[in-house]
Design an enzyme around this catalytic site. Structure first.
Site, PDB file in Angstrom:
ATOM      1  N   SER A  23       0.826  -1.210   0.000  1.00  0.00           N
ATOM      2  CA  SER A  23       0.000   0.000   0.000  1.00  0.00           C
ATOM      3  C   SER A  23       0.860   1.259   0.000  1.00  0.00           C
ATOM      4  CB  SER A  23      -0.918   0.006   1.231  1.00  0.00           C
ATOM      5  OG  SER A  23      -1.844  -1.048   1.185  1.00  0.00           O
ATOM      6  N   ARG A  27       1.663   4.363  -3.059  1.00  0.00           N
ATOM      7  CA  ARG A  27       1.464   5.776  -2.718  1.00  0.00           C
ATOM      8  C   ARG A  27       2.761   6.569  -2.827  1.00  0.00           C
ATOM      9  NH1 ARG A  27      -2.328   2.737  -0.450  1.00  0.00           N
ATOM     10  NH2 ARG A  27      -4.373   3.617   0.103  1.00  0.00           N
ATOM     11  N   GLY A  94      -5.584  -3.623  -8.154  1.00  0.00           N
ATOM     12  CA  GLY A  94      -6.734  -2.789  -7.827  1.00  0.00           C
ATOM     13  C   GLY A  94      -6.323  -1.480  -7.180  1.00  0.00           C
ATOM     14  N   ARG A 122     -13.525  -6.453 -11.236  1.00  0.00           N
ATOM     15  CA  ARG A 122     -13.672  -5.812  -9.930  1.00  0.00           C
ATOM     16  C   ARG A 122     -14.437  -4.491 -10.056  1.00  0.00           C
ATOM     17  NH1 ARG A 122      -7.967  -6.276  -6.885  1.00  0.00           N
ATOM     18  NH2 ARG A 122      -9.226  -5.434  -5.193  1.00  0.00           N
ATOM     19  N   GLN A 168      -8.941   2.687  -0.602  1.00  0.00           N
ATOM     20  CA  GLN A 168      -8.772   2.954  -2.022  1.00  0.00           C
ATOM     21  C   GLN A 168      -9.703   4.071  -2.489  1.00  0.00           C
ATOM     22  OE1 GLN A 168      -9.225  -0.760  -4.094  1.00  0.00           O
ATOM     23  NE2 GLN A 168      -7.280  -1.578  -3.352  1.00  0.00           N
ATOM     24  N   ASP A 319      -7.270  -7.582   4.156  1.00  0.00           N
ATOM     25  CA  ASP A 319      -6.509  -8.502   3.303  1.00  0.00           C
ATOM     26  C   ASP A 319      -6.106  -9.790   4.017  1.00  0.00           C
ATOM     27  OD1 ASP A 319      -6.572  -6.944   1.000  1.00  0.00           O
ATOM     28  OD2 ASP A 319      -4.801  -5.812   1.586  1.00  0.00           O
ATOM     29  N   LYS A 346     -12.755  -8.964  -4.289  1.00  0.00           N
ATOM     30  CA  LYS A 346     -11.298  -8.914  -4.409  1.00  0.00           C
ATOM     31  C   LYS A 346     -10.870  -9.634  -5.696  1.00  0.00           C
ATOM     32  CE  LYS A 346     -10.250  -6.651  -0.645  1.00  0.00           C
ATOM     33  NZ  LYS A 346      -9.474  -5.398  -0.683  1.00  0.00           N
ATOM     34  N   ARG A 350     -13.291 -14.225  -2.317  1.00  0.00           N
ATOM     35  CA  ARG A 350     -12.447 -14.920  -1.342  1.00  0.00           C
ATOM     36  C   ARG A 350     -13.260 -15.744  -0.348  1.00  0.00           C
ATOM     37  NH1 ARG A 350      -7.807 -10.188  -0.500  1.00  0.00           N
ATOM     38  NH2 ARG A 350      -6.602 -10.792  -2.355  1.00  0.00           N
ATOM     39  N   ARG A 395      -3.401 -14.041  -2.363  1.00  0.00           N
ATOM     40  CA  ARG A 395      -3.612 -14.338  -0.942  1.00  0.00           C
ATOM     41  C   ARG A 395      -4.254 -15.714  -0.745  1.00  0.00           C
ATOM     42  NH1 ARG A 395      -1.609  -9.836   1.114  1.00  0.00           N
ATOM     43  NH2 ARG A 395      -2.061  -7.857   0.061  1.00  0.00           N
TER      44      ARG A 395
END
Length: 440
Positions: A23, A27, A94, A122, A168, A319, A346, A350, A395
């Site tokens: 993340s 950024r 994403g 998504r 997000q 997550d 996701k 999931r 994941r």
């Protein structure tokens, strides 16, 4: 496509290397492009997802180079993206797609966003709705990728009430608001990951987060800040650390160490949950790094018990539910995960993938649209012997490889190359501490 076989492992011991936070990496690249001067980044996550963002910024005219172990971004200030009519392929990312949509919406550019099959399914309506209010024009046939954005040279400052607690969505709105001449105000029911707020504040933006009397969170950003170039030393990713942490808790005689992990309060719901389940997890060497809190972590084998996880904890561990499901599978008693419907949006659904695969292994699991119930085995092994198709969800892949370390018969995870999107060294790092993994 590649597969990895995971088989029963006697113990995990030693220090494991975990990559830089995903993340924060996304950024750091984007904010560096908005600053004036050269921003230097140490410990950038060099994964497929982050490289999708990096390459997209390059296509928009941002100069990004690597000098030995450091990445450098030459920023020309707010609204300085200048290469028009580009098609940006964000692959499976994403975060990259949604945040860049906000950045483009606040720039005088026309850009088309595309992605792989997973990303193209998504939902993007959650991003499209607030960005339309800023004056951006967005063309999308089904509120998914591909979509085209014509940004606004001077976006309108908006006041937006989000029904979701999504970092997000929040970050996309704030990125657009950077080039507004007024104040952008964003409301969310629970505080989501606040890396955007912390990093922009570190760079000199006037940004404030507060909980209102109505118990919702209000984030305000004053437009046109003079963002200063800076040095980002990115902490290691707690979401990636979650996999060896759970494996070490479950496998007898295990004792592992992980250094320099981000322990921002909006990211440690998972650690708090494992400790509540009885996990022997110790945080030490706490310090602050570029506006983020970090710590080293020690994990020892523990006997876990099932717990009821409140919906209020979801934003701080969104997550980690797939790997938490593995911990719950070996705990004593039932674990209930509430308010997790966004897991259906996701890389895969999931909830569905976890439920189906655990039931194949004889672990009683059932779900509704918004929750998941797992009846733990209360022992540290399963029979195993199944194949799991990751369906390009990194994941899911790593979670079931960790489960295979406790399986009498090996578990094979197909399409395991998807792990490169977030934890490229997962295979080697896990093997180094004793995990029995074999590429096939």
């Amino acid at each position: 496509m590649s597969s990895i076989k995971s088989q029963i492992t006697s113990k995990l011991v030693g220090e494991i290397e975990v990559p830089g936070d995903k993340s924060i990496s996304h950024r750091a690249l984007m904010f560096g492009a908005c600053a004036i001067g050269t921003t230097t980044i140490n410990n950038l996550l060099e994964s497929e997802d982050v490289f999708s963002t990096l390459n997209a910024l390059k296509k928009l005219g941002v100069k990004i180079t690597k000098n030995q172990e450091h990445w450098k971004i030459l920023g020309n200030g707010l609204g300085s993206l200048f290469v028009n009519n580009q098609t940006l392929d964000l692959g499976n990312s994403g975060t990259g797609a949604r945040l860049l949509m906000g950045l483009v919406a606040g720039s005088d550019l026309k850009v088309t966003f595309i992605g792989d099959k997973s990303l193209s399914r998504r939902p993007m309506k959650r991003i499209i709705e607030p960005l339309l209010k800023t004056g951006a024009q967005i063309d999308s046939s089904n509120n998914c990728l591909p979509l085209t954005i014509q940004g606004s040279k001077i976006p309108l400052p908006i006041e937006y009430y989000s029904k979701l607690s999504s970092a997000q969505v929040k970050s996309s709105v704030l990125l657009s608001g950077l080039t507004s001449t007024g104040t952008t105000t964003y409301f969310e029911p629970l505080l989501s990951r606040d890396h955007t707020e912390r990093m922009l504040r570190y760079m000199g933006a006037e940004i404030k987060s507060e909980e209102t009397l109505e118990n919702i969170w209000k984030i305000t950003l004053k437009g046109l800040p003079n963002l200063r170039s800076c040095y980002f030393n990115i902490p290691n990713d707690p979401s990636s650390a979650a996999f060896p942490i759970v494996a070490a808790l479950l496998i007898k005689n295990s004792n592992i160490f992980i250094k320099n992990i981000c322990v921002n309060k909006t990211r440690i719901g998972f650690l708090n949950t494992l400790i509540e389940m009885g996990g022997k997890i110790k945080l030490f060497n706490r310090k602050e790094n570029c506006g983020e809190k970090v710590a080293d972590i020690e994990v020892k084998h523990s006997k876990l018990k099932g717990v009821n996880i409140p919906a209020e904890r979801v934003p701080s561990m969104i997550d980690e539910y797939p790997i938490l499901s593995i911990a719950a599978s070996f705990a004593e008693g039932k674990t209930t995960m509430n308010g997790i419907k966004d897991l259906r949006n996701k890389e895969t659904d999931r909830i569905k993938e976890v439920e189906e695969s655990l039931n194949k292994l004889g672990i009683k699991t059932k779900s509704s649209y918004d929750n998941l119930l797992i009846e733990g085995l209360g022992k540290n092994f399963v029979e195993g012997g199944i194949e799991v198709d990751s369906k390009l969800d990194h994941r899911i892949a790593m979670s079931f490889l960790c489960l295979g370390l406790l399986s009498k018969k090996p578990i094979i995870v197909k399409q395991s190359e998807t792990i490169n999107s977030s934890f490229p060294n997962f295979y080697n790092s896990m093997k180094k501490i004793g995990a029995k993994l074999i590429k096939i």
